[in-house]
Design a protein around this motif. Structure first.
Motif, PDB file in Angstrom:
ATOM      1  N   PHE A 110       4.176   4.303   5.941  1.00 48.31           N
ATOM      2  CA  PHE A 110       3.442   2.716   5.928  1.00 48.31           C
ATOM      3  C   PHE A 110       4.818   1.625   5.768  1.00 48.31           C
ATOM      4  O   PHE A 110       4.393   0.609   6.359  1.00 48.31           O
ATOM      5  CB  PHE A 110       2.497   2.733   4.648  1.00 48.31           C
ATOM      6  CG  PHE A 110       1.121   3.177   5.367  1.00 48.31           C
ATOM      7  CD1 PHE A 110       0.824   4.407   5.788  1.00 48.31           C
ATOM      8  CD2 PHE A 110      -0.084   2.363   5.242  1.00 48.31           C
ATOM      9  CE1 PHE A 110      -0.285   4.913   5.940  1.00 48.31           C
ATOM     10  CE2 PHE A 110      -1.065   2.713   5.873  1.00 48.31           C
ATOM     11  CZ  PHE A 110      -1.427   4.224   6.285  1.00 48.31           C
ATOM     12  N   VAL A 111       5.417   2.063   4.760  1.00 47.50           N
ATOM     13  CA  VAL A 111       6.604   1.060   4.302  1.00 47.50           C
ATOM     14  C   VAL A 111       7.392   0.764   5.507  1.00 47.50           C
ATOM     15  O   VAL A 111       7.744  -0.343   6.040  1.00 47.50           O
ATOM     16  CB  VAL A 111       7.332   1.518   3.146  1.00 47.50           C
ATOM     17  CG1 VAL A 111       8.418   0.516   3.031  1.00 47.50           C
ATOM     18  CG2 VAL A 111       6.490   1.637   2.009  1.00 47.50           C
ATOM     19  N   VAL A 162       9.215  14.914  -6.243  1.00 45.20           N
ATOM     20  CA  VAL A 162       7.735  15.896  -6.290  1.00 45.20           C
ATOM     21  C   VAL A 162       8.022  17.308  -5.701  1.00 45.20           C
ATOM     22  O   VAL A 162       7.154  17.655  -5.007  1.00 45.20           O
ATOM     23  CB  VAL A 162       6.816  15.086  -5.394  1.00 45.20           C
ATOM     24  CG1 VAL A 162       6.270  13.791  -6.110  1.00 45.20           C
ATOM     25  CG2 VAL A 162       7.392  14.659  -4.074  1.00 45.20           C
ATOM     26  N   LEU A 185       0.937  -0.997   0.051  1.00 39.55           N
ATOM     27  CA  LEU A 185       0.016   0.096  -0.037  1.00 39.55           C
ATOM     28  C   LEU A 185       0.837   1.148   0.134  1.00 39.55           C
ATOM     29  O   LEU A 185       0.609   2.065  -0.692  1.00 39.55           O
ATOM     30  CB  LEU A 185      -0.969  -0.118   1.266  1.00 39.55           C
ATOM     31  CG  LEU A 185      -1.871   1.074   1.238  1.00 39.55           C
ATOM     32  CD1 LEU A 185      -2.772   1.174   0.274  1.00 39.55           C
ATOM     33  CD2 LEU A 185      -2.274   1.167   2.800  1.00 39.55           C
ATOM     34  N   GLY A 186       2.002   1.312   0.827  1.00 40.75           N
ATOM     35  CA  GLY A 186       2.711   2.242   0.880  1.00 40.75           C
ATOM     36  C   GLY A 186       3.234   2.461  -0.578  1.00 40.75           C
ATOM     37  O   GLY A 186       3.684   3.913  -0.673  1.00 40.75           O
ATOM     38  N   ILE A 187       4.003   1.453  -0.953  1.00 39.98           N
ATOM     39  CA  ILE A 187       4.911   1.613  -2.265  1.00 39.98           C
ATOM     40  C   ILE A 187       4.066   2.202  -3.286  1.00 39.98           C
ATOM     41  O   ILE A 187       4.140   3.214  -4.024  1.00 39.98           O
ATOM     42  CB  ILE A 187       5.447   0.532  -2.539  1.00 39.98           C
ATOM     43  CG1 ILE A 187       6.562   0.154  -1.602  1.00 39.98           C
ATOM     44  CG2 ILE A 187       5.985   0.416  -3.973  1.00 39.98           C
ATOM     45  CD1 ILE A 187       7.133  -1.323  -1.648  1.00 39.98           C
ATOM     46  N   GLY A 240       2.945   7.604   2.485  1.00 43.78           N
ATOM     47  CA  GLY A 240       3.291   6.127   2.028  1.00 43.78           C
ATOM     48  C   GLY A 240       4.478   5.427   2.552  1.00 43.78           C
ATOM     49  O   GLY A 240       4.703   4.467   2.804  1.00 43.78           O
ATOM     50  N   ARG A 283       1.648  16.584  -2.697  1.00 41.12           N
ATOM     51  CA  ARG A 283       1.880  15.313  -2.976  1.00 41.12           C
ATOM     52  C   ARG A 283       3.314  14.891  -2.193  1.00 41.12           C
ATOM     53  O   ARG A 283       3.362  13.676  -2.063  1.00 41.12           O
ATOM     54  CB  ARG A 283       2.712  15.304  -4.623  1.00 41.12           C
ATOM     55  CG  ARG A 283       1.375  15.386  -5.935  1.00 41.12           C
ATOM     56  CD  ARG A 283       2.059  15.829  -6.920  1.00 41.12           C
ATOM     57  NE  ARG A 283       2.852  14.934  -7.656  1.00 41.12           N
ATOM     58  CZ  ARG A 283       3.345  15.158  -8.840  1.00 41.12           C
ATOM     59  NH1 ARG A 283       3.021  16.092  -9.342  1.00 41.12           N
ATOM     60  NH2 ARG A 283       4.110  14.167  -9.328  1.00 41.12           N
ATOM     61  N   MET A 285       1.892   9.003  -6.229  1.00 41.96           N
ATOM     62  CA  MET A 285       2.360  10.423  -6.156  1.00 41.96           C
ATOM     63  C   MET A 285       3.421  10.806  -7.216  1.00 41.96           C
ATOM     64  O   MET A 285       3.654  11.937  -7.636  1.00 41.96           O
ATOM     65  CB  MET A 285       3.044  10.490  -4.688  1.00 41.96           C
ATOM     66  CG  MET A 285       1.688  10.794  -3.641  1.00 41.96           C
ATOM     67  SD  MET A 285       0.610  11.975  -4.162  1.00 41.96           S
ATOM     68  CE  MET A 285      -0.675  11.179  -4.272  1.00 41.96           C
ATOM     69  N   ILE A 286       4.505   9.800  -7.222  1.00 43.54           N
ATOM     70  CA  ILE A 286       5.663  10.391  -8.263  1.00 43.54           C
ATOM     71  C   ILE A 286       5.207  10.381  -9.833  1.00 43.54           C
ATOM     72  O   ILE A 286       5.236  11.294 -10.434  1.00 43.54           O
ATOM     73  CB  ILE A 286       6.638   9.475  -8.182  1.00 43.54           C
ATOM     74  CG1 ILE A 286       7.495   9.878  -6.594  1.00 43.54           C
ATOM     75  CG2 ILE A 286       7.883   9.642  -8.993  1.00 43.54           C
ATOM     76  CD1 ILE A 286       8.526   8.837  -6.392  1.00 43.54           C
ATOM     77  N   PHE A 316       1.253   3.982  -2.867  1.00 42.55           N
ATOM     78  CA  PHE A 316       0.999   5.434  -2.782  1.00 42.55           C
ATOM     79  C   PHE A 316       2.203   6.102  -3.455  1.00 42.55           C
ATOM     80  O   PHE A 316       2.131   7.332  -3.951  1.00 42.55           O
ATOM     81  CB  PHE A 316       0.933   5.651  -1.339  1.00 42.55           C
ATOM     82  CG  PHE A 316      -0.144   6.829  -0.868  1.00 42.55           C
ATOM     83  CD1 PHE A 316      -1.356   6.437   0.021  1.00 42.55           C
ATOM     84  CD2 PHE A 316       0.059   7.945  -1.273  1.00 42.55           C
ATOM     85  CE1 PHE A 316      -2.119   7.037   0.441  1.00 42.55           C
ATOM     86  CE2 PHE A 316      -0.736   8.992  -0.761  1.00 42.55           C
ATOM     87  CZ  PHE A 316      -2.128   8.534  -0.299  1.00 42.55           C
ATOM     88  N   ILE A 317       3.400   5.975  -2.966  1.00 40.98           N
ATOM     89  CA  ILE A 317       4.585   6.514  -3.450  1.00 40.98           C
ATOM     90  C   ILE A 317       4.708   6.763  -4.822  1.00 40.98           C
ATOM     91  O   ILE A 317       4.770   7.911  -5.306  1.00 40.98           O
ATOM     92  CB  ILE A 317       5.739   5.954  -2.873  1.00 40.98           C
ATOM     93  CG1 ILE A 317       5.944   5.955  -1.184  1.00 40.98           C
ATOM     94  CG2 ILE A 317       7.063   6.653  -3.295  1.00 40.98           C
ATOM     95  CD1 ILE A 317       7.101   5.369  -0.533  1.00 40.98           C
TER      96      ILE A 317
END
Lengths: 324, 283
Positions: B100-101, B84, A280-282, B97, B90, A288-289, A284-285
């Protein structure tokens, strides 16, 4: 064909196709489709603020979960499901109104921080107020009414509700009120000097958005029959927001594309590994990018480029521009 | 509230100051809201715990925690945030994110148990302080908090680096044009802020203990501190930490189950009058 009739016919066809889906799917898959619909409503409610008022909320998971808590608590204490659903939605709307009172004077990053902090307070209360919320163990209750017990009939009921809600949200953002919200998104100072009461509009917009999140949370109670602090946690808000963003901020119906994408991903990942949070985190990242305008937004931009017209950019201004 | 509880409030405030000053340094000066700050706190604490147990030295644990978390900060800033830059929202969501990781990785490495960072022999036990016996270690945290406030104030107000940071925030291009590598200055600030999260993790890990959701709790406290104090003001963080620390202790004594609420109420009233916080300035 005017744009309105076109959108409505596309919507109608989608609903008909969605209604036929259960005939080709297993019970498990029908369950997933139901989940997509429920979280699609949550993502749409977030999009009311993010896409049309330019305010990114990280508190909607909490608003959603408050409704879930209230519904399960009420039904397991003997209240009828319909009344419980009403009370759940009411509770969520009240929580949203309180959030709104505090947050409407802020914008951009401050708004995001404040809604995040407020959502976490709700999470803290659900975690600690053990007598009522069951603490970490949460609340369990077999609360779904008999006539909706079957996976398919429940799916159709949720689909019917979703169709009505989606139409409602679509009408709402296209109403004069919704246009005012868009005006606020684009230029607050201009709207203020035109004589609009900006905080009042944002307050109403936030509360309405919270109402829809509450409906989603209430339906989720009947879907899941279980609620724990993770239902109101930041992860829930983040997943909801990610669905909105993946679908495309400001595209409204993209919410369902986003919900389908994230829920499929979650199910694929969790069948291989327990590291869903990392994925999920990856995700999201990367979003965003690479694609802050989301999948539907990206497709629209690409289509616009092919047609040679200017892209219809409805995306969150704040996501696009360095300075909101 | 008796003296003991007031001291508890003050020492908790000192810990919050250590954590939140790192957060506000990055937020106020670089305009980046680093939502991974809580996760960095937690990992700092875990590193400090592991090193502390292995080497038996609190100091080595502290240095390791700060260096380790600064390294994570380097990866975040140079590896991800550079893509970003300039997009406020962003940036925030990206750090979320990343948080979370980090949390999930911490769970893989250290598991779900709770740990307490071992404190050195000299800081164990209690001393007679204003007529009551109070844990030495908590007083140490209080002293560190006050020292850090003075050091950061001197750094920002009296050194060339501090002047460059402040100038860079107002007009990065101009500073760049005068031959200063502003990117490097910003990177140093980011690493310093990260290291402070690590230090906070080590110090908090010794009296609050470390467990998988500790990151979220410390993050919401830091947010409350920064929201109350206002963006990027060192004095704001100090005042915010004091308010949140004392209110939280008061809440835990009076309404143990709803302690969060006691911070939330005053924060609400304050925001109604000052949406940018006590010492915040409109940008």
């Amino acid at each position: 064909m005017t744009q309105t009739t076109r959108t409505l016919s596309i919507g109608l066809i989608t609903v008909i196709i969605a209604a036929l889906l259960p005939f080709g799917l297993s019970n498990y898959q029908v369950g997933l489709a139901t989940e997509v619909l429920i979280f699609g409503i949550l993502a749409m409610s977030i999009d009311i603020l993010a896409g049309f008022a330019g305010r990114t909320s990280l508190g909607h998971g909490a608003i959603f979960g408050v409704s879930t808590y209230v519904v399960i608590y009420m039904v397991s204490h003997g209240v009828s499901p319909v009344l419980a659903l009403g009370l759940g939605i009411l509770a969520a709307t009240i929580v949203a109104a309180v959030f709104a009172l505090l947050a409407v004077r802020t914008s951009g990053v401050y708004f995001l921080l404040l809604t995040l902090a407020l959502g976490m307070i709700v999470w803290g209360i659900c975690l600690r107020w053990t007598q009522v919320t069951g603490g970490e163990n949460g609340l369990r209750g077999d609360i779904r009414p008999q006539f909706l017990y079957d996976h398919r009939s429940f799916y159709w009921a949720v689909l019917a509700a979703t169709a009505v809600l989606a139409f409602g949200i679509w009408r709402f953002v296209r109403s004069p009120f919704g246009l005012t919200l868009r005006g606020i998104r684009d230029s607050e100072s201009r709207m203020r000097s035109l004589g609009y009461n900006v905080p009042l509009h944002l307050f109403i917009g936030f509360t309405v958005s919270g109402f829809f999140a509450g409906v989603a949370g209430g339906i989720y109670a009947f879907f899941n029959n279980f609620v724990s602090p993770s239902t109101v946690a930041l992860t829930q808000s983040v997943e909801g927001l990610l669905m909105t963003i993946v679908g495309g901020v400001g595209t409204l119906f993209g919410a369902f594309v986003g919900a389908a994408a994230i829920i499929s991903l979650e199910n694929i990942v969790s069948s291989h590994t327990e590291r869903w949070q990392t994925v999920l985190g990856i995700t999201f990242i990367l979003i965003m990018i690479l694609a802050p305008e989301g999948l539907v937004g990206k497709v629209r931009i690409l289509l616009g480029r092919v047609r040679g017209s200017k892209p219809r950019t409805l995306q969150d201004q704040a996501l696009q521009n360095p300075k909101p | 509230m008796n003296t003991f509880q007031i001291l508890n409030g003050l020492t908790f405030a000192a810990l919050l100051f250590v954590v939140a000053s790192g957060f506000t340094l990055i937020f106020g000066l670089l305009r980046i809201v680093n939502l991974a700050h809580g996760a960095m706190y937690l990992i700092g604490g875990y590193i400090g715990y592991t090193l502390g147990v292995k080497t038996g030295s609190f100091l080595i644990g502290g240095i390791g925690a700060m260096a380790g978390v600064a390294a994570i900060g380097f990866v975040l800033d140079q590896g991800l945030l550079r893509f970003v830059r300039g997009h406020e929202l962003r940036q925030v969501l990206l750090t979320l994110g990343f948080a979370f990781v980090l949390n999930d990785m911490a769970l893989v490495i250290w598991g779900g148990d709770s740990f307490t960072v071992p404190i050195p022999e000299s800081l164990r036990g209690a001393v007679n302080f204003f007529g009551i016996f109070y844990p030495k270690y908590r007083l140490f945290v209080l002293v560190v908090g006050i020292l850090l406030f003075i050091l950061l104030w001197l750094l920002l107000q009296k050194t060339r680096l501090g002047a460059l940071i402040r100038a860079g925030v107002d007009d990065a291009e101009m500073v760049e044009a005068s031959g200063v590598n502003i990117r490097l200055v910003f990177l140093i600030t980011f690493l310093l802020g990260s290291a402070l999260a690590g230090l906070g993790g080590l110090m908090g890990g010794a009296f609050l203990s470390l467990y998988p959701s500790a990151d979220a709790e410390i993050l919401v406290f830091s947010l409350a501190v920064v929201i109350i104090g206002g963006r990027g003001s060192l004095l704001g963080v100090a005042v915010g930490s004091l308010l949140v620390g004392i209110l939280n202790t008061f809440g835990q004594v009076m309404f143990p189950e709803l302690a969060y609420f006691v911070i939330f109420g005053p924060m609400a009233v304050l925001l109604a009058f000052r949406p940018l916080g006590l010492f915040g300035k409109a940008t």
